[in-house]
Write a protein that holds these residues in place. Structure first.
Motif: not given
Ligand code: NAP
Length: 295
Positions: A264-268, A275-280
């Motif tokens: 949430a913080r990263a998106i904000r 974000i990319e790291g999480m999806v990866e």
């Protein structure tokens, strides 16, 4: 054909898991010579006789286990304490009592103290399933290539542990031994938390205003649909799992909520790299599941 592992196996509860094991036992012939089935209702027992994988059905759990050298608890884990109290005086000397429950410390806590001397208790959990329940839902390939975790408390009779391990191997399963507390933490993250999230997200969607709710159904294919499959699971079984693996589920949920806050913080703040790291990381886990044929 190998010698049957047991003379008589009694199933207490005969839904997806119990009826899958019973079907395999009937088909292979080398698990037990005789199959006795108990369930909570006569309706289920009548259906079991129609399906033809039992030699005998018995509405009284005490009578069902009499003379059995293997007894398998296949009801929801919340029912185990009551069932164990009912069968304890009827268990045969030397019998192996096992279970398929999704939580293991609670089963050892609830069932362990009720077991008479001379009966060997070997808790186990086949990590395989579908969202369907009842005796019609079982099938013989359910455990093929899946893991069964065997969690005997220290001091358990080794011959009995090996017999239950061999039973699961004959069901097509790979078998690993694990300490019960460790099992509960592992299952909390791989199974219990994902189910909790699925039930919750379906609730959140259902709370949406009427017009958006219709759109959720129409466009479910974009990700929501996979959650609804998981969320279709049996309510009593899942109520019992959450209540009987409380500490581990709450711990994993806490960790998850902190990580979700991180997203949430990263998106904000527009932290694209995070974000990319999480999806990866998600993709990597999926790839390794496919490689290990567990997808
Ligand atoms: P299921 O299809 O819902 O069948 C449950 C069976 O237990 C039915 O035969 C039912 O009898 C009986 N039962 C229900 N409540 C009872 C009670 N209070 N006392 C005595 N018997 C009762 O269940 P399942 O999916 O096979 O799950 C069985 C066990 O396997 C659970 O402990 C679960 O945690 C574990 N497990 C499930 C999965 C999965 O994906 N489903 C995977 C691994 C392990 P009636 O039909 O007469 O009501």
């Amino acid at each position: 054909m190998a010698e049957p592992l047991f003379e008589r196996i009694a199933f207490l509860g005969i839904g997806l898991i119990g009826s899958s094991v019973a079907r395999i036992a009937r088909e292979r012939g080398d698990i037990a010579r005789e199959i006795v089935v108990n369930a909570r209702t006569q309706k289920t027992l009548d259906r079991v006789m129609e399906l033809g994988f039992a030699d005998r059905v018995e509405l009284d759990p005490g009578k069902a286990v009499e003379g059995a050298d293997c007894v398998m608890l296949c009801a929801p884990v919340g029912a185990f304490a009551d069932l164990a109290a009912k069968i304890a005086p009827h268990l045969a000397q030397g019998a192996v009592l096992t279970d398929v429950g999704s939580t293991k410390q609670s089963v050892i806590r609830d069932v362990g103290p009720l077991i008479p001397a001379g009966v060997h208790f070997v808790p186990a959990h086949p990590v395989a399933g579908t969202e369907y329940s009842g005796p019609d839902s079982g099938f013989t390939t359910l455990f093929q290539g899946r893991w069964t975790l065997v969690t005997p408390p220290p001091g358990t009779d080794e011959v009995s542990v090996e017999k239950i391990s061999e039973l699961w191997r004959r069901c097509g399963s790979m078998v690993e031994r694990m300490e019960a507390g460790h099992h509960d933490r592992v299952l909390a993250i791989v199974s219990h938390l994902p189910h909790l999230i699925a039930f919750t997200i379906c609730g959140t969607a259902d709370d949406l205003a009427d017009e958006s709710r219709q759109e959720v159904i129409n466009f479910a294919a974009s990700g929501f649909r996979d959650f609804t499959r998981i969320a279709a699971s049996d309510p009593v079984m899942w109520r019992d799992i959450f209540l009987n693996n409380r500490e581990a589920v709450l711990e994993m949920l806490q960790r998850f909520m902190e990580d979700a806050q991180g997203m949430a913080r990263a998106i904000r703040w527009g932290d694209a790299e995070y974000i990319e790291g999480m999806v990866e990381r998600g993709r990597k886990i999926r790839r390794s599941l496919i490689q290990q044929k567990q997808a």
